[in-house]
Design an enzyme around this catalytic site. Structure first.
Site, mmCIF file in Angstrom:
data_model
loop_
_atom_site.group_PDB
_atom_site.id
_atom_site.type_symbol
_atom_site.label_atom_id
_atom_site.label_comp_id
_atom_site.label_asym_id
_atom_site.label_seq_id
_atom_site.Cartn_x
_atom_site.Cartn_y
_atom_site.Cartn_z
ATOM 1 N N GLN A 67 0.644 -1.347 -0.141
ATOM 2 C CA GLN A 67 0.067 0.130 0.423
ATOM 3 C C GLN A 67 0.970 1.289 0.347
ATOM 4 O O GLN A 67 0.584 2.486 -0.641
ATOM 5 C CB GLN A 67 -1.285 0.071 1.232
ATOM 6 C CG GLN A 67 -1.784 -0.688 1.304
ATOM 7 C CD GLN A 67 -2.647 -0.765 2.493
ATOM 8 O OE1 GLN A 67 -2.980 0.419 3.232
ATOM 9 N NE2 GLN A 67 -2.963 -2.160 3.184
ATOM 10 N N CYS A 68 2.137 1.152 1.301
ATOM 11 C CA CYS A 68 3.077 2.508 1.308
ATOM 12 C C CYS A 68 3.667 2.500 -0.022
ATOM 13 O O CYS A 68 4.201 0.832 -0.376
ATOM 14 C CB CYS A 68 3.806 2.275 2.298
ATOM 15 S SG CYS A 68 2.985 2.411 3.413
ATOM 16 N N THR A 69 4.264 3.331 -0.888
ATOM 17 C CA THR A 69 5.390 2.508 -2.539
ATOM 18 C C THR A 69 6.622 3.094 -1.310
ATOM 19 O O THR A 69 6.809 3.900 -0.406
ATOM 20 C CB THR A 69 5.012 4.131 -3.291
ATOM 21 O OG1 THR A 69 3.920 4.111 -3.428
ATOM 22 C CG2 THR A 69 5.891 3.555 -3.861
#
Lengths: 581, 581
Positions: B543-545
């Site tokens: 979800q988090c790059t």
């Protein structure tokens, strides 16, 4: 004949649980969503009208299952299932999970180990999805219990123990239990109106041998419920256990033990006395009977709950955790071996708080570095903020010293950083020192030397060649890693200076053939001109470093990556000390 | 017999002069330090006790030597010498410069052109070093005058004209001069007690023919001095000129003309009347006589002055100029042809105000872009500020919308920027639109379309693939330049989307064989999977790059450089319109 009903557990989280869960998710479990053993606990000392709380806190991950030695806390083993996505959470097969958890409980019941260790009377299952970007935790507890027997029939209504026992008897029971802090046990009424503790296994054996002596045995179970007629889950499971193991017993006496200490005074009269007429369920054998136990949510429906910690957590602590998040995620999949801890402990000295200094500091901070010191002797002018990424228009209106303003800006971005700015002119070869300034220059040399000594890494980010000379020399003397970064219009240069070896250093055999860190050169090694005053007689475009605006960002990012890479090598700076604490 | 003494000029700068000088230095002269022709002016209407001001303002660079048509301003030609370094300024050969400037003056004197055009009675030389980083201007004025004759002997003491002439006479003189706004001229006393204007040349000729008629001629010179006995520099130079040209004349009548208008009333009685006994200096011939004229500084010593505008200028204007400084310096030497103006006028739309959006905006601003619009639908969380370089811890505590906070941050860095933030969710393929949200989504599509239409360049900087789809399509339809930048852990990608050609576009012949901009692909061109909801079922690290912290800085800097490069090409986007106004 009335039927006994029970008060289910109400789950209660200490915030510490979520912090520890977050830490473990990021650092330990990462993508691992397999079952984890944890524990929780209940107490039997709650005030009236409180629900039957089941607690989890930061200790619950402890493998040794140790609760802090508080009295009246009864631990319960359980399973933590921490899934990775909200979709996995929502579509989770709760029936199957409960069945698996129940069978663990049932096996202990039927194989008799619960009789030997009544801690096994309860288990729990905890399903969680932690949205660590938002600090929202979705969770669902199950406290498995069995749907057999279908009812527990009371021989007489539930009553406080005071209605069954005299004060003396209660005193005697209480005294007997004092030394026996088991989840459950049995008391045998002795001749001299005292009581003897026997364990559950022994009690069951005695009763199965002499069913007619049932009235002499009182089972004791520590009860989390505070309800005046309904006991809690441990009582329910104890009864199921006993119903399974007792054969022809016609009477079962149970005290749901509740005790409070207020002002050093013990109160136990709100404990309940139950008299039941058990019917054996031994016929169901090993087969795990149907079970229930998923906790209801706030709307009293079967469903998960969620807790949003972002609003209640200390923002500085939140930032602390959040900043680590992106970095720790690297280790989940992409670079599991990356050593970020040494970066966090590293002390970085940035000589120059201009375009490069600001960007290097930002990159260091993003990599998790927590100690950044700036040295600069200039003040923020109007042209600076658009390129020097730690400054604002207001800073230039106030003509603030750059070093201090940069340190303040870092703290405004992330309060967890330790940053100081020194308004210091680096003494430079070729720049005349007048009689009147000799003392000041000496002081500056000493301060610079001290600063270099106190830091692990030096970044040379000033705008002249000669200002890099003294730090280069002191850095070599002090065996510090020196990274030199300079930008032009078409190009930039990033140099890792060699760190001179100590005489005692011998390279490990496998690195013998490598280029040793102590053999590398420095910014001045290939120069054919000694550093001199380069500020004299320079036109405006030679005074201002005219660069393409993006070059500083590229060069800064790469300089910091070079540092990060060096820190990943087993030899680090190759034989030189790097202070990591 | 007393000697006439003179009041030297006091230089007076209008701030506009410095602004225009700064602009010309940066944009026009750059490194050119050769002599520039400029002009200044004096007035003859100053109040009593004022020094004899010599003014320069922003108009003084005008090649046509036009002063705004204010009355009573008398222009003076001069030479501007703008040196490039403070060392050059300090070691400047002032004697030689004054000699050169004086010889220009003298040549006009002896060749008679000053007699024909009395504007040539004065010249000035202005030496400047402009420290444009600090807005400190070092300057030194010279108003050359000649040391011959060694003295001007008065036949009678200097007196106000009222003591020499009757009111009627003064009225007649005044009326005569009204139509003759020359720096200097001559009046001939007519029979009917009126006066006729004749030019200097004619007067000199008449007097040399009939020296005995000297009492009929009154020379008039507009005088900047307000001193009751000492006239100013123009008077001194006029006398030198006349002494050189007049032969046997024994009497010289001069009015130092001073006039004030207050409440539409003319006052001239403070004008001075001089009567001199000239001695011819014609014997010195063409040789330039010794001269003087460097202005004294505040301490009444020969030396330069300096003015520090940084404290008095409007800070916002200062920032405006300062920000242009670094960019304009590029054109001095390194990239004289670079087109920065089109960047300044360009409207950039940044879709995404996260790590990339913040850094791209900073780079655009550093390149001189003045219009930046952000679109983002998320709010600032605690993990953002260390990487998203426009946000602070405080922003995350307030959970501010990113787009608005980014726009505010840009303005806090540089108030001259026009920046707006839109809290907008880009409609995405694969993301379900419920019945209740259809209208909202339609509105969002329209707003996005409007925004794209209003901008010249789109940056795709969001964190999902599908959010880039709709802007890609609208960007192509609207023939806008679309730059797509995406970062990963090991890599990043920067794509310039093709800009579809209009049917009417025909490429210029010389570019026929080039890869045409309308033939380029887009982010989705090589995809084999249609964009869909990529946010479903993703673990935290998906979800988090998760990127290396410095990558966004590198990718952002390069994306903006790509834009700058495209804007340097003669075809720009190749056949598509780019709004540059």
């Amino acid at each position: 004949m009335t039927t006994l009903k029970f008060v289910p557990y109400s789950s209660a989280f200490d915030t510490g649980f979520w912090h520890e869960l977050t830490r473990r998710k990021l650092e330990v479990y990462r993508l691992d969503s397999s079952n984890q053993s944890i524990f929780g606990y209940y107490a039997n000392d709650a005030n009236d009208n409180m629900p039957a709380l089941f607690n989890v806190d930061h200790q619950c991950f402890d493998e040794n299952n140790k609760i802090s030695n508080q009295q009246q806390l009864y631990s319960v083993n359980g399973t933590l299932k921490l899934v990775n996505t909200i979709e996995e959470f929502k579509t989770f097969d709760i029936d199957s999970a409960l069945k698996t958890e129940s069978s663990l409980l049932w096996n202990d019941f039927v194989q008799g180990s619960t009789l030997e260790n009544p801690q096994k009377l309860n288990r729990f299952y905890l399903l969680i999805f932690a949205d660590l970007k938002k600090y929202i935790y979705h969770y669902w507890f199950a406290f498995p219990t069995f749907l057999v027997p279908t009812a527990f029939n009371l021989s007489s209504p539930v009553k406080p123990i005071g209605e069954q026992f005299s004060s003396d008897e209660i005193g005697a029971i209480s005294k007997t239990l004092e030394a026996n802090k088991l989840h459950a046990c049995c008391l045998h009424r002795e001749q001299n109106s005292s009581f003897a503790v026997i364990n559950l296994k022994q009690a069951v054996e005695n009763l199965n041998e002499k069913p007619q002596s049932a009235s002499e045995y009182i089972f004791i179970v520590n009860d989390p419920s505070t309800d005046p007629v309904h006991p809690g889950w441990p009582v329910r499971n104890l009864l199921t256990l006993l119903y399974y193991h007792l054969r022809a017993v016609e009477q079962l006496n149970v005290i749901c033990w509740r005790e409070r200490f207020r002002d050093d005074q013990q109160y136990v009269n709100h404990s309940l006395y139950l008299q039941l007429k058990p019917e054996s369920i031994s016929n169901i054998g090993d087969a795990v009977p149907p079970s229930a136990g998923w906790e209801k949510n706030e709307r009293q429906r079967l469903g998960s709950r969620q807790v949003n910690l972002s609003t209640s957590m200390n923002p500085i602590h939140l930032a602390e955790t959040a900043v680590g998040l992106n970095l720790k995620l690297m280790k989940w999949r992409l670079a599991p071996e990356i050593d970020l801890e040494s970066l966090e402990k590293m002390h970085c000295l940035l000589l120059g708080a201009g375009t490069l200094g600001c960007n290097v500091a930002r990159c260091l901070m993003a990599w998790g570095v927590k100690h950044v010191t700036f040295v600069d002797n200039s003040r923020i002018s109007y042209s600076n903020p658009v390129r020097q990424t730690l400054f604002t228009f207001q800073d230039s209106c106030e003509n603030r010293p750059k070093a201090q303003a940069a340190a303040d800006a870092l703290k405004a971005i992330y309060p967890g950083i330790k940053s100081i700015g020194y308004d210091l002119t680096i003494p430079m070869p070729g720049h005349a020192v007048g009689e009147s300034t000799i003392e000041k220059v000496k002081e500056d040399v000493n301060l610079l030397h001290d600063l270099i000594r106190q830091h692990d890494v030096l970044f040379l980010l000033t705008d002249s060649r000669e200002s890099r000379w003294l730090p280069t020399v002191i850095g070599a003397v002090e065996q510090k890693l020196v990274l030199c970064c300079a930008v032009g219009f078409d190009s930039y240069v990033i140099i890792r200076h060699g760190v001179p070896a100590k005489e005692s250093d011998t390279p490990p055999t496998r690195y013998k053939n490598f280029l040793r860190g102590d053999k590398l050169g420095c910014y001045f090694c290939n120069d054919i001109v000694a550093p001199g005053d380069s500020s004299i007689d320079r036109t405006l475009d030679q005074q201002c470093t005219v660069t393409r605006p993006g070059i500083s960002m590229m060069a800064s990012a790469l300089s910091v990556e070079l540092l990060v890479s060096i820190m990943q090598h087993p030899l680090r700076l190759a034989y030189s000390e790097i202070k990591t604490s």
